[in-house]
Scaffold this active site. Sequence first.
Site, PDB file in Angstrom:
ATOM      1  CD  GLN A 130      -3.366   1.042   1.795  1.00 25.43           C
ATOM      2  OE1 GLN A 130      -3.494  -0.153   2.540  1.00 25.43           O
ATOM      3  NE2 GLN A 130      -4.062   2.059   2.057  1.00 25.43           N
ATOM      4  CG  PHE A 131       1.241   3.759  -3.707  1.00 25.06           C
ATOM      5  CD1 PHE A 131       0.974   5.251  -3.926  1.00 25.06           C
ATOM      6  CD2 PHE A 131       0.190   2.809  -4.289  1.00 25.06           C
ATOM      7  CE1 PHE A 131       0.109   5.767  -4.548  1.00 25.06           C
ATOM      8  CE2 PHE A 131      -0.737   3.355  -4.948  1.00 25.06           C
ATOM      9  CZ  PHE A 131      -0.798   4.773  -5.239  1.00 25.06           C
ATOM     10  CB  THR A 132      -2.035   5.265  -0.309  1.00 20.30           C
ATOM     11  OG1 THR A 132      -2.699   4.070   0.586  1.00 20.30           O
ATOM     12  CG2 THR A 132      -2.555   5.095  -1.725  1.00 20.30           C
TER      13      THR A 132
END
Length: 152
Positions: free
Chosen positions: A78-80
């Site tokens: 999850q890059f967010t």
Amino acid sequence: MRAVIQRVTQASCTVDDQITGAIEDGFLVLLGVEDEDTKEDMEWLGNKIANLRIFSDENGLMNKSIQDIGGNILLISQFTLFAQTKKGNRPSFIRAGKPEKAKPMYENMAKLLSDLLGKKVQLGIFGADMKIDLRNDGPVTIIMNTKDKDNY
């Protein structure tokens, strides 16, 4: 490297109407990687996750680890988790690791956690549009950041 660890009674990941990973009783781990992350960061975080004592013992106290209960892990990239929202209202993800760095770190974390637990870690698909279903237990949610180890 950042992680959001949620104690769950069940969790699953679906991509294009296909379940890629599903667990009962364990952790849903959302993992964010940045380019500066190292193998040492990954090992520190993996060991913390595997030994985190947030499952109830016979007295109802959080004294047991995922290893103690024979629990499972669903690991989702999850890059967010590296969203920057200081300026304006549209998040910037400039601190998130580039795929050529982040994907191998995600895969290596899955292997490390599998080795520590002695069982296969369930996965999402790196970079895919994933749908995550979970039943948070407690709710218990822990956030960790390898760049701030003194506070975790």
